[in-house]
Scaffold this motif. Structure first.
Motif, PDB file in Angstrom:
ATOM      1  N   GLU A  56       0.376  -1.336  -0.517  1.00 59.24           N
ATOM      2  CA  GLU A  56      -0.317   0.301   0.086  1.00 59.24           C
ATOM      3  C   GLU A  56       1.253   1.370  -0.455  1.00 59.24           C
ATOM      4  OE1 GLU A  56      -3.282   0.618   2.678  1.00 59.24           O
ATOM      5  OE2 GLU A  56      -3.729  -2.389   3.083  1.00 59.24           O
ATOM      6  N   VAL A  57       0.286   1.784  -0.595  1.00 57.93           N
ATOM      7  CA  VAL A  57       1.074   3.868  -1.071  1.00 57.93           C
ATOM      8  C   VAL A  57       0.248   4.287  -0.361  1.00 57.93           C
ATOM      9  CG1 VAL A  57       2.503   4.388  -2.424  1.00 57.93           C
ATOM     10  CG2 VAL A  57       2.473   2.617  -2.924  1.00 57.93           C
ATOM     11  N   ASP A  58       0.788   5.457   0.225  1.00 53.84           N
ATOM     12  CA  ASP A  58      -0.323   6.873  -0.024  1.00 53.84           C
ATOM     13  C   ASP A  58      -0.052   7.555  -0.853  1.00 53.84           C
ATOM     14  OD1 ASP A  58      -1.462   9.314   1.135  1.00 53.84           O
ATOM     15  OD2 ASP A  58       0.121   8.895   2.967  1.00 53.84           O
ATOM     16  N   MET A  59      -1.043   7.890  -1.594  1.00 50.31           N
ATOM     17  CA  MET A  59      -0.827   8.504  -2.561  1.00 50.31           C
ATOM     18  C   MET A  59      -1.708  10.282  -2.404  1.00 50.31           C
ATOM     19  SD  MET A  59       0.942   6.645  -5.113  1.00 50.31           S
ATOM     20  CE  MET A  59      -0.307   7.550  -7.067  1.00 50.31           C
ATOM     21  N   TYR A  77      -2.698  21.133 -22.151  1.00 53.32           N
ATOM     22  CA  TYR A  77      -1.472  19.394 -22.906  1.00 53.32           C
ATOM     23  C   TYR A  77      -3.176  19.289 -23.602  1.00 53.32           C
ATOM     24  CZ  TYR A  77       2.695  19.826 -20.422  1.00 53.32           C
ATOM     25  OH  TYR A  77       3.500  20.576 -19.965  1.00 53.32           O
ATOM     26  N   GLY A  78      -4.389  18.948 -23.546  1.00 48.86           N
ATOM     27  CA  GLY A  78      -5.260  18.664 -23.627  1.00 48.86           C
ATOM     28  C   GLY A  78      -6.220  17.226 -23.225  1.00 48.86           C
ATOM     29  N   ILE A  79      -5.160  16.793 -22.527  1.00 53.29           N
ATOM     30  CA  ILE A  79      -5.660  15.416 -21.683  1.00 53.29           C
ATOM     31  C   ILE A  79      -5.703  15.523 -20.553  1.00 53.29           C
ATOM     32  CG2 ILE A  79      -3.867  14.659 -21.920  1.00 53.29           C
ATOM     33  CD1 ILE A  79      -3.978  12.164 -22.797  1.00 53.29           C
ATOM     34  N   LYS A  80      -6.109  15.328 -19.624  1.00 53.07           N
ATOM     35  CA  LYS A  80      -6.455  14.965 -18.038  1.00 53.07           C
ATOM     36  C   LYS A  80      -5.193  14.335 -17.328  1.00 53.07           C
ATOM     37  CE  LYS A  80     -11.234  14.432 -16.833  1.00 53.07           C
ATOM     38  NZ  LYS A  80     -12.459  14.119 -15.829  1.00 53.07           N
ATOM     39  N   LEU A  81      -4.325  14.243 -16.314  1.00 56.79           N
ATOM     40  CA  LEU A  81      -3.417  13.900 -15.399  1.00 56.79           C
ATOM     41  C   LEU A  81      -4.396  12.787 -14.617  1.00 56.79           C
ATOM     42  CD1 LEU A  81      -0.799  14.183 -14.680  1.00 56.79           C
ATOM     43  CD2 LEU A  81      -1.549  15.781 -13.241  1.00 56.79           C
ATOM     44  N   GLY A  82      -3.833  11.779 -15.309  1.00 57.78           N
ATOM     45  CA  GLY A  82      -3.960  10.359 -14.438  1.00 57.78           C
ATOM     46  C   GLY A  82      -3.267  10.443 -13.293  1.00 57.78           C
ATOM     47  N   LEU A  83      -3.050   9.010 -12.949  1.00 56.98           N
ATOM     48  CA  LEU A  83      -2.120   7.958 -11.275  1.00 56.98           C
ATOM     49  C   LEU A  83      -1.266   7.309 -12.602  1.00 56.98           C
ATOM     50  CD1 LEU A  83      -5.135   7.427  -8.896  1.00 56.98           C
ATOM     51  CD2 LEU A  83      -3.084   9.152  -8.967  1.00 56.98           C
ATOM     52  N   MET A  84      -2.019   6.631 -13.244  1.00 59.28           N
ATOM     53  CA  MET A  84      -1.003   6.346 -14.160  1.00 59.28           C
ATOM     54  C   MET A  84       0.550   6.740 -14.702  1.00 59.28           C
ATOM     55  SD  MET A  84      -0.204   2.535 -14.610  1.00 59.28           S
ATOM     56  CE  MET A  84      -1.735   2.032 -14.675  1.00 59.28           C
ATOM     57  N   SER A  85       0.154   8.336 -14.628  1.00 62.46           N
ATOM     58  CA  SER A  85       1.072   8.834 -15.721  1.00 62.46           C
ATOM     59  C   SER A  85       2.832   8.962 -14.291  1.00 62.46           C
ATOM     60  CB  SER A  85       1.286  10.351 -15.763  1.00 62.46           C
ATOM     61  OG  SER A  85       0.342  10.470 -14.888  1.00 62.46           O
ATOM     62  N   PHE A  86       2.107   9.065 -12.873  1.00 60.57           N
ATOM     63  CA  PHE A  86       2.748   9.118 -11.638  1.00 60.57           C
ATOM     64  C   PHE A  86       3.899   7.503 -12.011  1.00 60.57           C
ATOM     65  CE2 PHE A  86       0.377  12.394 -10.897  1.00 60.57           C
ATOM     66  CZ  PHE A  86       0.994  13.557 -10.572  1.00 60.57           C
ATOM     67  N   PHE A  87       2.708   6.665 -11.673  1.00 56.34           N
ATOM     68  CA  PHE A  87       3.644   4.972 -11.754  1.00 56.34           C
ATOM     69  C   PHE A  87       4.228   4.877 -13.123  1.00 56.34           C
ATOM     70  CE2 PHE A  87      -0.759   3.825  -9.606  1.00 56.34           C
ATOM     71  CZ  PHE A  87      -0.185   3.705  -8.246  1.00 56.34           C
ATOM     72  N   PHE A 171       9.576  -3.727 -18.140  1.00 56.95           N
ATOM     73  CA  PHE A 171       9.013  -3.523 -16.911  1.00 56.95           C
ATOM     74  C   PHE A 171       7.876  -3.701 -17.233  1.00 56.95           C
ATOM     75  CE2 PHE A 171       7.962  -1.786 -13.443  1.00 56.95           C
ATOM     76  CZ  PHE A 171       8.789  -2.464 -12.310  1.00 56.95           C
ATOM     77  N   THR A 172       6.976  -4.530 -16.296  1.00 55.36           N
ATOM     78  CA  THR A 172       5.360  -4.049 -16.706  1.00 55.36           C
ATOM     79  C   THR A 172       5.030  -3.447 -15.343  1.00 55.36           C
ATOM     80  OG1 THR A 172       5.636  -6.307 -18.233  1.00 55.36           O
ATOM     81  CG2 THR A 172       3.349  -5.774 -17.753  1.00 55.36           C
ATOM     82  N   ILE A 173       3.564  -2.709 -16.170  1.00 58.13           N
ATOM     83  CA  ILE A 173       2.423  -2.421 -15.212  1.00 58.13           C
ATOM     84  C   ILE A 173       1.861  -2.708 -15.082  1.00 58.13           C
ATOM     85  CG2 ILE A 173       1.954   0.148 -13.778  1.00 58.13           C
ATOM     86  CD1 ILE A 173       4.414   1.744 -14.132  1.00 58.13           C
ATOM     87  N   SER A 174       1.302  -3.841 -14.378  1.00 53.49           N
ATOM     88  CA  SER A 174      -0.048  -4.036 -14.381  1.00 53.49           C
ATOM     89  C   SER A 174      -1.766  -3.410 -14.316  1.00 53.49           C
ATOM     90  CB  SER A 174      -1.007  -5.484 -13.850  1.00 53.49           C
ATOM     91  OG  SER A 174      -0.222  -5.514 -12.290  1.00 53.49           O
ATOM     92  N   ASN A 175      -1.191  -2.626 -13.131  1.00 53.43           N
ATOM     93  CA  ASN A 175      -2.563  -2.018 -12.401  1.00 53.43           C
ATOM     94  C   ASN A 175      -2.210  -1.367 -11.781  1.00 53.43           C
ATOM     95  OD1 ASN A 175      -5.228  -0.732 -12.037  1.00 53.43           O
ATOM     96  ND2 ASN A 175      -6.241  -2.446 -12.152  1.00 53.43           N
ATOM     97  N   GLY A 176      -2.561   0.155 -11.483  1.00 54.39           N
ATOM     98  CA  GLY A 176      -2.145   0.665 -10.657  1.00 54.39           C
ATOM     99  C   GLY A 176      -2.572   0.548  -9.681  1.00 54.39           C
ATOM    100  N   GLY A 177      -4.520   0.344  -9.941  1.00 53.20           N
ATOM    101  CA  GLY A 177      -4.882   0.286  -8.855  1.00 53.20           C
ATOM    102  C   GLY A 177      -6.362   1.380  -8.699  1.00 53.20           C
ATOM    103  N   VAL A 178      -6.983   1.326  -7.104  1.00 58.27           N
ATOM    104  CA  VAL A 178      -7.799   2.589  -7.597  1.00 58.27           C
ATOM    105  C   VAL A 178      -7.202   3.435  -5.998  1.00 58.27           C
ATOM    106  CG1 VAL A 178      -9.693   3.296  -6.530  1.00 58.27           C
ATOM    107  CG2 VAL A 178      -9.843   1.091  -7.812  1.00 58.27           C
TER     108      VAL A 178
END
Length: 178
Positions: A56-59, A77-87, A171-178
């Motif tokens: 678990e990580v405190d985001m 940039y015309g696009i939302k900033l999501g969490l995956m870009s941080f991962f 390297f693979t990131i499968s899913n950052g989760g909620v």
């Protein structure tokens, strides 16, 4: 390496990450003991159940940053900033700082270390999850990651992901989760 990114890239026809980079690999043969260890680890992976661990990580700080700058990011940039870009950014930095994790053991039992970071990311498609590769991550910022994720996600939803899009991830990131 300095890269100039064109301002008006269209993600409708090509990926937003179509640059040419100096991509090198360093090959180091394993000694006999390491070859045996690698072979037995691979055998174990193929024959026995594997265990996945979760941390678990405190985001909270990332969420606050994202909320604070979301509107400006979308305007720029015309696009939302999501969490995956941080991962993706954190993984890229970690792989650069710890190059052994950006290495593989090839079929000839050599350690192949790469000077580039290509990260595979799971994206949804009508037929299930696909794992295309975001290439040259070390030269990307958050906006580049978000544009590439959007491009690959749209490509997957449209059924246009090719085998080449899914080959060669370090390297693979499968899913950052909620």
């Amino acid at each position: 390496i300095k890269v100039q990114v064109p301002e008006n890239k269209s993600s409708s026809n090509t990926s937003s990450n179509q640059f040419t980079f100096d991509r090198k690999e360093k090959i180091v043969p394993l000694n006999k003991m390491r070859k045996t260890i690698a072979s037995r680890l691979k055998q174990s992976q193929n024959e026995y159940a594997t265990l996945t661990t979760f941390n678990e990580v405190d985001m909270g700080d990332v969420m606050a940053l994202r909320n604070k700058y979301q509107d400006d990011f979308v305007k720029k940039y015309g696009i939302k900033l999501g969490l995956m870009s941080f991962f993706l950014k954190a993984s890229t930095i970690a792989l650069q700082e710890m190059p052994i994790f950006n290495s593989v053991i090839d079929k000839n039992m050599n350690v192949v270390s790469r000077n580039y970071v290509d990260i595979s990311v799971a994206v949804a498609s009508p037929t299930g999850l696909l794992v295309p590769v975001i290439r040259n991550c070390s030269n990307m910022n958050y906006a580049d990651f978000e544009k590439e994720l959007s491009f690959l996600g749209n490509k997957a939803r449209d059924g246009k992901i090719s085998l080449e899009d899914m080959e060669g991830g370090n390297f693979t990131i499968s899913n950052g989760g909620v």
